[in-house]
Scaffold this motif. Structure first.
Motif, PDB file in Angstrom:
ATOM      1  N   LEU A  57      17.157  59.702 -30.294  1.00 46.07           N
ATOM      2  CA  LEU A  57      17.230  61.012 -30.799  1.00 46.07           C
ATOM      3  C   LEU A  57      15.875  61.624 -30.516  1.00 46.07           C
ATOM      4  CD1 LEU A  57      19.226  62.938 -32.242  1.00 46.07           C
ATOM      5  CD2 LEU A  57      17.888  62.189 -34.303  1.00 46.07           C
ATOM      6  N   ASN A  58      14.726  60.682 -30.655  1.00 51.09           N
ATOM      7  CA  ASN A  58      13.407  61.269 -30.604  1.00 51.09           C
ATOM      8  C   ASN A  58      13.005  61.347 -29.039  1.00 51.09           C
ATOM      9  OD1 ASN A  58      13.015  61.779 -33.256  1.00 51.09           O
ATOM     10  ND2 ASN A  58      12.607  59.686 -33.746  1.00 51.09           N
ATOM     11  N   LEU A  59      13.868  60.999 -27.894  1.00 49.23           N
ATOM     12  CA  LEU A  59      13.496  61.218 -26.619  1.00 49.23           C
ATOM     13  C   LEU A  59      13.273  62.670 -26.256  1.00 49.23           C
ATOM     14  CD1 LEU A  59      15.470  58.507 -24.821  1.00 49.23           C
ATOM     15  CD2 LEU A  59      13.122  58.470 -25.598  1.00 49.23           C
ATOM     16  N   TYR A  68      22.004  70.764 -33.605  1.00 49.77           N
ATOM     17  CA  TYR A  68      22.403  69.994 -32.521  1.00 49.77           C
ATOM     18  C   TYR A  68      21.767  68.599 -32.853  1.00 49.77           C
ATOM     19  CZ  TYR A  68      23.605  74.464 -30.251  1.00 49.77           C
ATOM     20  OH  TYR A  68      24.216  75.524 -30.079  1.00 49.77           O
ATOM     21  N   LYS A  69      20.624  68.388 -33.352  1.00 51.18           N
ATOM     22  CA  LYS A  69      19.955  67.290 -33.600  1.00 51.18           C
ATOM     23  C   LYS A  69      20.867  66.525 -34.596  1.00 51.18           C
ATOM     24  CE  LYS A  69      15.728  65.110 -35.209  1.00 51.18           C
ATOM     25  NZ  LYS A  69      14.136  65.388 -35.821  1.00 51.18           N
ATOM     26  N   ASN A  70      21.418  67.083 -35.550  1.00 58.58           N
ATOM     27  CA  ASN A  70      22.015  66.616 -36.619  1.00 58.58           C
ATOM     28  C   ASN A  70      23.532  66.110 -35.985  1.00 58.58           C
ATOM     29  OD1 ASN A  70      20.227  66.585 -38.621  1.00 58.58           O
ATOM     30  ND2 ASN A  70      21.330  68.631 -39.356  1.00 58.58           N
ATOM     31  N   ARG A  71      23.912  66.768 -35.155  1.00 59.19           N
ATOM     32  CA  ARG A  71      25.345  66.464 -34.550  1.00 59.19           C
ATOM     33  C   ARG A  71      25.148  65.114 -33.560  1.00 59.19           C
ATOM     34  NH1 ARG A  71      26.709  72.194 -32.783  1.00 59.19           N
ATOM     35  NH2 ARG A  71      27.989  73.002 -34.658  1.00 59.19           N
ATOM     36  N   THR A  72      23.937  65.310 -32.713  1.00 58.86           N
ATOM     37  CA  THR A  72      23.515  64.087 -31.784  1.00 58.86           C
ATOM     38  C   THR A  72      23.274  62.873 -32.582  1.00 58.86           C
ATOM     39  OG1 THR A  72      22.634  65.799 -30.231  1.00 58.86           O
ATOM     40  CG2 THR A  72      21.915  63.434 -30.002  1.00 58.86           C
ATOM     41  N   LYS A  73      22.732  62.946 -33.529  1.00 56.50           N
ATOM     42  CA  LYS A  73      22.409  61.715 -34.576  1.00 56.50           C
ATOM     43  C   LYS A  73      23.692  61.170 -35.254  1.00 56.50           C
ATOM     44  CE  LYS A  73      20.060  60.278 -38.474  1.00 56.50           C
ATOM     45  NZ  LYS A  73      18.940  59.405 -38.295  1.00 56.50           N
ATOM     46  N   THR A  74      24.678  62.046 -35.384  1.00 59.96           N
ATOM     47  CA  THR A  74      26.171  61.607 -35.909  1.00 59.96           C
ATOM     48  C   THR A  74      26.619  60.980 -34.684  1.00 59.96           C
ATOM     49  OG1 THR A  74      26.159  63.420 -37.211  1.00 59.96           O
ATOM     50  CG2 THR A  74      28.464  62.234 -36.632  1.00 59.96           C
ATOM     51  N   VAL A  75      26.700  61.451 -33.486  1.00 56.81           N
ATOM     52  CA  VAL A  75      27.238  60.658 -32.337  1.00 56.81           C
ATOM     53  C   VAL A  75      26.485  59.224 -31.870  1.00 56.81           C
ATOM     54  CG1 VAL A  75      27.558  60.472 -29.724  1.00 56.81           C
ATOM     55  CG2 VAL A  75      27.926  62.804 -31.237  1.00 56.81           C
ATOM     56  N   LEU A  76      25.223  59.221 -32.267  1.00 57.35           N
ATOM     57  CA  LEU A  76      24.661  57.915 -31.958  1.00 57.35           C
ATOM     58  C   LEU A  76      24.806  56.902 -32.980  1.00 57.35           C
ATOM     59  CD1 LEU A  76      21.135  59.575 -30.747  1.00 57.35           C
ATOM     60  CD2 LEU A  76      22.731  58.068 -29.440  1.00 57.35           C
ATOM     61  N   GLN A  95      25.096  50.455 -21.513  1.00 58.19           N
ATOM     62  CA  GLN A  95      26.243  50.337 -22.691  1.00 58.19           C
ATOM     63  C   GLN A  95      26.462  51.743 -23.202  1.00 58.19           C
ATOM     64  OE1 GLN A  95      25.078  47.426 -25.635  1.00 58.19           O
ATOM     65  NE2 GLN A  95      24.601  45.911 -24.132  1.00 58.19           N
ATOM     66  N   ILE A  96      25.367  52.489 -23.673  1.00 51.01           N
ATOM     67  CA  ILE A  96      25.642  53.654 -24.185  1.00 51.01           C
ATOM     68  C   ILE A  96      26.428  54.568 -23.245  1.00 51.01           C
ATOM     69  CG2 ILE A  96      24.388  55.919 -24.758  1.00 51.01           C
ATOM     70  CD1 ILE A  96      22.277  54.216 -25.957  1.00 51.01           C
ATOM     71  N   SER A  97      26.050  54.680 -22.056  1.00 54.11           N
ATOM     72  CA  SER A  97      26.939  55.450 -21.122  1.00 54.11           C
ATOM     73  C   SER A  97      28.257  55.107 -20.852  1.00 54.11           C
ATOM     74  CB  SER A  97      26.274  55.230 -19.635  1.00 54.11           C
ATOM     75  OG  SER A  97      24.725  55.858 -19.520  1.00 54.11           O
ATOM     76  N   GLY A 121      25.128  65.231 -22.964  1.00 53.29           N
ATOM     77  CA  GLY A 121      23.650  65.162 -22.878  1.00 53.29           C
ATOM     78  C   GLY A 121      23.261  63.710 -22.993  1.00 53.29           C
ATOM     79  N   LEU A 122      23.695  63.056 -23.953  1.00 53.07           N
ATOM     80  CA  LEU A 122      23.302  61.474 -24.129  1.00 53.07           C
ATOM     81  C   LEU A 122      23.562  60.789 -22.682  1.00 53.07           C
ATOM     82  CD1 LEU A 122      24.505  61.101 -27.813  1.00 53.07           C
ATOM     83  CD2 LEU A 122      22.125  60.871 -26.841  1.00 53.07           C
ATOM     84  N   ILE A 123      24.654  60.805 -22.130  1.00 49.87           N
ATOM     85  CA  ILE A 123      25.316  60.174 -20.878  1.00 49.87           C
ATOM     86  C   ILE A 123      24.399  60.533 -20.039  1.00 49.87           C
ATOM     87  CG2 ILE A 123      27.002  59.938 -19.336  1.00 49.87           C
ATOM     88  CD1 ILE A 123      29.061  60.208 -21.382  1.00 49.87           C
ATOM     89  N   GLY A 124      23.844  61.581 -19.660  1.00 47.23           N
ATOM     90  CA  GLY A 124      23.145  62.312 -18.608  1.00 47.23           C
ATOM     91  C   GLY A 124      21.596  61.834 -18.736  1.00 47.23           C
ATOM     92  N   MET A 125      21.307  61.466 -20.078  1.00 50.19           N
ATOM     93  CA  MET A 125      19.889  60.982 -20.305  1.00 50.19           C
ATOM     94  C   MET A 125      19.826  59.365 -20.154  1.00 50.19           C
ATOM     95  SD  MET A 125      17.634  60.883 -24.004  1.00 50.19           S
ATOM     96  CE  MET A 125      18.579  62.439 -24.612  1.00 50.19           C
ATOM     97  N   CYS A 126      20.773  58.967 -20.355  1.00 52.26           N
ATOM     98  CA  CYS A 126      20.929  57.391 -20.116  1.00 52.26           C
ATOM     99  C   CYS A 126      21.039  57.075 -18.784  1.00 52.26           C
ATOM    100  CB  CYS A 126      22.116  56.625 -20.923  1.00 52.26           C
ATOM    101  SG  CYS A 126      21.913  56.497 -22.682  1.00 52.26           S
TER     102      CYS A 126
END
Length: 198
Positions: free
Chosen positions: A31-33, A43-51, A78-80, A136-141
């Motif tokens: 999240l802090n990336l 959006y931050k809270n939603r991303t935290k929920t997903v993670l 693994q995340i991707s 967004g998370l998949i893209g970052m990984c």
């Protein structure tokens, strides 16, 4: 690659940033990336929920029953893979199957209901809110796993592996040097630096 010169260590070391820690600490690390301002709190809270859902599943499931996820390729890979909808569904089904074989607590039932509701939300065509966070998370990984650093982002790539938890607890207090070339892949180096500091 090709510029590594260290008189103390012949081989570069691998480092899997997601090899240790709780589901919550790993979620916070990812999240802090990126920087979040007050207007992006939702959006931050939603991303935290997903993670948190993702890391709960990764820690809970029987890995042998889920061969589509590259368990040996490090946390970022693994995340991707785990965030792909079919794999996410398979992991939730695995948790459901596991709960049929053991005594289940009220907390287990609540978590399973949340997992099922979450999957229904993200798999429905009308709900793109969580899907945007997932993409967004998949893209970052993927950015990191496709970078020139990717060969060293999982254990086994080299005879040397950095486990910061072991190092922090080691009485000999070893020194670890993380060195990134500032002229190459600046964004990837910045992201990896953030992960290491987290």
């Amino acid at each position: 690659i090709g510029t590594y010169k260290n008189p103390f260590c012949e081989h570069q070391a691998s480092y899997d940033p997601l090899a240790t820690g709780t589901a919550t600490s790993k979620a916070d690390m990812i999240l802090n990336l990126r920087s979040w301002d007050t207007s992006s709190d939702v959006y931050k809270n939603r991303t935290k929920t997903v993670l948190e859902i993702l890391f709960y599943l990764i820690e809970t499931v029987d890995r042998k029953a889920l061969p589509k996820i590259p368990w040996e390729d490090g946390g970022l890979a693994q995340i991707s893979a785990a965030l792909q909808l079919p794999n996410l569904n398979d992991m939730i089904e695995q948790v459901k199957k596991d709960m049929r074989t053991r005594e289940v607590t009220a907390g287990d039932k609540r978590r399973l209901k949340e997992l099922i509701d979450f999957y229904q939300d993200i798999s429905s065509n009308r709900n793109t809110i969580y899907r945007e966070q997932i993409e967004g998370l998949i893209g970052m990984c993927r950015t990191l796993t496709l970078s020139s650093y990717s060969d060293w982002l999982f254990k086994g790539a080299t005879p040397n592996h950095i486990n910061l938890l072991d190092i922090a607890l080691d009485k000999e207090a070893p020194v670890v040097l993380f060195q990134f070339n500032p002229n190459e892949e600046t964004d990837s180096a910045k992201v990896l630096g953030s992960i290491i500091l987290a």
